[in-house]
Each structure stands twice: as structure tokens, then as C-alpha cells.
Design an enzyme around this catalytic site. Structure first.
Site, PDB file in Angstrom:
ATOM      1  N   GLN A  49      -5.363  -1.910   9.756  1.00 30.70           N
ATOM      2  CA  GLN A  49      -4.949  -3.170   9.130  1.00 30.70           C
ATOM      3  C   GLN A  49      -5.391  -4.357   9.986  1.00 30.70           C
ATOM      4  O   GLN A  49      -5.159  -4.383  11.190  1.00 30.70           O
ATOM      5  CB  GLN A  49      -3.417  -3.142   8.963  1.00 30.70           C
ATOM      6  CG  GLN A  49      -2.838  -4.309   8.215  1.00 30.70           C
ATOM      7  CD  GLN A  49      -3.217  -4.320   6.736  1.00 30.70           C
ATOM      8  OE1 GLN A  49      -3.326  -3.282   6.096  1.00 30.70           O
ATOM      9  NE2 GLN A  49      -3.444  -5.504   6.202  1.00 30.70           N
ATOM     10  N   ASP A  72     -11.522   1.670   3.386  1.00 28.05           N
ATOM     11  CA  ASP A  72     -11.653   0.201   3.271  1.00 28.05           C
ATOM     12  C   ASP A  72     -13.122  -0.188   3.061  1.00 28.05           C
ATOM     13  O   ASP A  72     -13.418  -1.311   2.670  1.00 28.05           O
ATOM     14  CB  ASP A  72     -11.162  -0.479   4.566  1.00 28.05           C
ATOM     15  CG  ASP A  72      -9.773  -1.087   4.404  1.00 28.05           C
ATOM     16  OD1 ASP A  72      -9.353  -1.306   3.251  1.00 28.05           O
ATOM     17  OD2 ASP A  72      -9.125  -1.349   5.440  1.00 28.05           O
ATOM     18  N   LYS A  84       0.836  -1.200   0.000  1.00 32.97           N
ATOM     19  CA  LYS A  84       0.000   0.000   0.000  1.00 32.97           C
ATOM     20  C   LYS A  84       0.879   1.262   0.000  1.00 32.97           C
ATOM     21  O   LYS A  84       0.588   2.237  -0.685  1.00 32.97           O
ATOM     22  CB  LYS A  84      -0.933   0.001   1.231  1.00 32.97           C
ATOM     23  CG  LYS A  84      -2.034  -1.049   1.126  1.00 32.97           C
ATOM     24  CD  LYS A  84      -2.763  -1.296   2.448  1.00 32.97           C
ATOM     25  CE  LYS A  84      -3.619  -2.548   2.337  1.00 32.97           C
ATOM     26  NZ  LYS A  84      -4.345  -2.909   3.543  1.00 32.97           N
TER      27      LYS A  84
END
Ligand code: NAP
Length: 267
Positions: A89, A112, A45
Site C-alpha cells: 500500500q 497492482d 479492499k
């Protein structure tokens, strides 16, 4: 177009768009694990962001972090006007209530797409649909099967395909093999996200015009990554693993970050 070229083209477009913005799109990643797979996803990322010209900040917390400490970091990022996108995460340590953390992220920064009120489509379904659209796949009225009903892939994928007017069937571990074979045989689009190496194989019948999107990432006995489908099934398009949905998912995150900035500049 193969997936690598599709991703490279879209990254170049995002890069050009980023240059014309009055702010640098900034993503904050909060990580509270030291899982090798997560470390590699986070590196990916950061690399994607840097290539495009976005800023990606990593706030790595100890795995012993408490719920209150983690929520405080989320709150800080929520309130920071220089942070446009915020992701936590996964996986989170055992002592953390994952649902509470997902709900703590400001929905307008939740790139997300995990919050129920998130402004964003979750990255894996979004990336898959963007690619299939670029391939000219016409979703309207097509029979689609989603294998797997997870919160991060199966369910949002099914919802998104329904919004595109597909006839969607979701199959899962309690579906009989007989039913799986019957549905797959008449399906135009199969999205498989079950985490079972080579589950879709030549024992199933497919439409020769079918598209198989392989979300699975499984470590084989050979130490390499493999999908949920065996390669080279007799269909029109089958996405590879590696080099397939993983890249599309990463790209969709960058697209969502750009969208977050655009929303903010508009509001
Ligand atoms: P998950 O949480 O691991 O759940 C698996 C799902 O598959 C469950 O809904 C389960 O059904 C279903 N399932 C398991 N065995 C099955 C079978 N034999 N037949 C039909 N359904 C079956 O799912 P996930 O997190 O979505 O992950 C799935 C795979 O995708 C994993 O390999 C993961 O690593 C990969 N993944 C890849 C990306 C990417 O960007 N490429 C992103 C996310 C995940 P039940 O609900 O009945 O238990």
C-alpha cells in the site's frame, strides 16, 4: 448500467467462480503507513475480498520500518504458496525507496500491476476499460485524451487505450490551455486524472457523444469528495465522484487476484 450495479454484478460472478476453485484466492496487503486515506482504502479492499469469498490478509508494519525489514516481508509473501496476490500500500515512509519495493514484488503476484514485468494491468485503467466495454464503447479508432501522466494512472491508461486501437493523446501540466481546449473539443473519450477539483468545466467544449471518465479524488471545502470534472457536463456519459472510478479500481484488484489464481492453477 450504472457503476454500482456493474460492480455488484461482477462481484457476484467472481464469488461464484471462487466457490468452484480448489483454493481460496488470497491477497496480502503490506501497509507501512498510518495515513487515514490509506486505512480507508485498505478497509475497502478487505471488505470487497470478504464479500466475494476471497481471503485478504493485512501485514501492518510500523512507519519506522527499515528498507531491509520491508523487503524481507515482501520476500516472505513472494515465497508463500498460499498467497496469490501481493500489494504494498502506498504511500511508503520517507526512508523507503518506493521503486525498489515495487521491483521486489514477484511480477506473477503483482496484482497492482506496478512492476514493469507484472502479469497484470494496473487496476484503475483495467477497471475503467472493463466498465466502458460493458457500456458498449467501441475503442477502435476513437480519439482519446488522457489528462495526467502519472505512473499509476495516466501512463498505463494511455498504453492500454493504445492497445485497444484508440488514437491517444496525453496532456499534462505543461500543455497550453489553448491546446487542451483544441484536443478536448474533438475527443470521444476523456480520462481525467490530475487531482484538480472541477478542472474540466463548461469553459471547455465537448462532443455531445463524448465519454468523460473522472479519476480525480479531491476533498472540497465542503469536506466532501469531488472529481476533476464538474458534474453534469454536456456529454453522453460522465462517471460520478464518489461512486465511480474508485469502485472500478477496487473491482479490478479483485479481478486481478482471480486472474493470479487462474494463472497459478494453469501453470
Ligand atoms: P499525480 O501523480 O497526482 O499527477 C498528476 C498529473 O496530472 C501529472 O501528470 C500532472 O502533470 C498532471 N496535471 C496536474 N495539473 C494539471 C493541469 N492543470 N492540466 C493538465 N495536467 C495536469 O496523479 P495520479 O496519482 O494519477 O492522481 C490523479 C488524481 O486521481 C488524484 O486526484 C488521485 O487522488 C486520483 N486517483 C484516483 C484513483 C481512483 O481509483 N479513483 C486512483 C489513483 C488516483 P505533470 O506530469 O506535468 O506534473
Amino acid at each position: 448500467m450504472d457503476i454500482k450495479s456493474f460492480v455488484a454484478k461482477r462481484k457476484a460472478e467472481l464469488s461464484a467462480m471462487a466457490k468452484s476453485l480448489p483454493v481460496v484466492p488470497t491477497l496480502m496487503i503490506i501497509q507501512a503507513n498510518d495515513d487515514p486515506a490509506s486505512n480507508s482504502y485498505v478497509r475497502g479492499k478487505i471488505k470487497d475480498g470478504e464479500e466475494i469469498g476471497f481471503k485478504v490478509l493485512l501485514n501492518k508494519l510500523p512507519t519506522t520500518v527499515t528498507q531491509a525489514e520491508l523487503l524481507k516481508e515482501v520476500e516472505k509473501a513472494n515465497e508463500d504458496p498460499n498467497i496469490h496476490g501481493l500489494i504494498v500500500q502506498l504511500p511508503l515512509p520517507k526512508q523507503i525507496d518506493e521503486k525498489a519495493v515495487k521491483l521486489a514484488v514477484n511480477p506473477s503476484k503483482d496484482v497492482d500491476g506496478f512492476h514493469p514485468l507484472s502479469s497484470f494491468i494496473p487496476c484503475t485503467p483495467k477497471g475503467i476499460v472493463a466498465y466502458l466495454k460493458a457500456e458498449g464503447f467501441d475503442f477502435k479508432g476513437k480519439n482519446a485524451v488522457v489528462l495526467g501522466r502519472s505512473e499509476i494512472v495516466g501512463k498505463p491508461m494511455a498504453k492500454f487505450l493504445l492497445s485497444l486501437d484508440c488514437n491517444v493523446t496525453v496532456l499534462h501540466s505543461k500543455t497550453s490551455m489553448e491546446d487542451k481546449k483544441a484536443y478536448i473539443k474533438m475527443t470521444d473519450l476523456i480520462v481525467v486524472a490530475i487531482g484538480r477539483l472541477g478542472y474540466l468545466d463548461n469553459s471547455f467544449e465537448y462532443k455531445s457523444s463524448a465519454v468523460i471518465v473522472d479519476v480525480g479524488i479531491n476533498r472540497g471545502e465542503d469536506g466532501k469528495l469531488h472529481g476533476d470534472a464538474v458534474p453534469n457536463l454536456p456529454v453522453a456519459i460522465q462517471t460520478p465522484v464518489p461512486g465511480g472510478v474508485g469502485l472500478l479500481t477496487r473491482l479490478a484488484l479483485m479481478d486481478n487476484l482471480m486472474e493470479a489464481v487462474n494463472h497459478e492453477l494453469r501453470d
